[in-house]
Design a protein around this motif. Sequence first.
Motif, mmCIF file in Angstrom:
data_model
loop_
_atom_site.group_PDB
_atom_site.id
_atom_site.type_symbol
_atom_site.label_atom_id
_atom_site.label_comp_id
_atom_site.label_asym_id
_atom_site.label_seq_id
_atom_site.Cartn_x
_atom_site.Cartn_y
_atom_site.Cartn_z
ATOM 1 N N UNK A 159 -24.911 101.549 -97.969
ATOM 2 C CA UNK A 159 -25.307 100.210 -97.552
ATOM 3 C C UNK A 159 -24.074 99.546 -96.959
ATOM 4 N N UNK A 160 -24.248 98.993 -95.764
ATOM 5 C CA UNK A 160 -23.147 98.388 -95.014
ATOM 6 C C UNK A 160 -23.456 96.908 -94.791
ATOM 7 N N UNK A 161 -22.441 96.080 -94.973
ATOM 8 C CA UNK A 161 -22.596 94.629 -94.830
ATOM 9 C C UNK A 161 -22.560 94.226 -93.359
ATOM 10 N N UNK A 162 -23.599 94.630 -92.642
ATOM 11 C CA UNK A 162 -23.755 94.275 -91.233
ATOM 12 C C UNK A 162 -25.224 94.449 -90.869
ATOM 13 N N UNK A 202 -30.421 90.607 -96.634
ATOM 14 C CA UNK A 202 -29.869 89.665 -95.663
ATOM 15 C C UNK A 202 -28.534 90.174 -95.132
ATOM 16 N N UNK A 203 -28.525 90.550 -93.850
ATOM 17 C CA UNK A 203 -27.289 90.958 -93.198
ATOM 18 C C UNK A 203 -26.732 92.294 -93.628
ATOM 19 N N UNK A 204 -27.515 93.115 -94.322
ATOM 20 C CA UNK A 204 -27.031 94.435 -94.728
ATOM 21 C C UNK A 204 -27.984 95.513 -94.227
ATOM 22 N N UNK A 205 -27.409 96.706 -94.057
ATOM 23 C CA UNK A 205 -28.168 97.837 -93.535
ATOM 24 C C UNK A 205 -27.842 99.079 -94.338
ATOM 25 N N UNK A 206 -28.872 99.814 -94.735
ATOM 26 C CA UNK A 206 -28.639 101.132 -95.324
ATOM 27 C C UNK A 206 -28.609 102.130 -94.176
#
Length: 159
Positions: free
Chosen positions: A10-13, A116-120
């Motif tokens: 999971x990336x904070x973008x 919110x604002x994160x992508x796996x």
Amino acid sequence: MSRTDRGSRVIAAPAETVYRALLDREALESWLPPGGMRGRIERWDPRPGGGFRMVLTYLDPTDSPGKTSGATDVVEVAFAALVPGERVVQRAEFASDDPAYAGTMTMTWDLTRAGAGTTEVTVTATDVPPGIDRAAHEAGIASSLAHLASYLEVTEFKG
């Protein structure tokens, strides 16, 4: 028998930002090489049917001989599918005289909104050549994903 290796993080973008980092030459050169390697893109054509040629160089090749030469892995990558904000599918072939590295490996980068604002980001490598050690490959995928996360957090990448 074909082999599948995976990694996920999971990336904070947002997914759109991650997607752009998958298709930006300078970004890829920065984050894609796993730990212990540096990368240089020699050819770049970011469209379906296009692709790139990357030279990965081991910083210390003593214990990690390259697939192409003693210190390098050269990989030809074709973009098989590009779905903005959702998926990048690559077909990768290593330049090697060793038949253990022959064949086309498919790398699918799936992007799923995780909040919110994160992508796996899930990377699935299919038809992995038998010469590639599974544990080392999965560690390399995890390393690249960690570099991607750091790159996006530190650079405030806008693509």
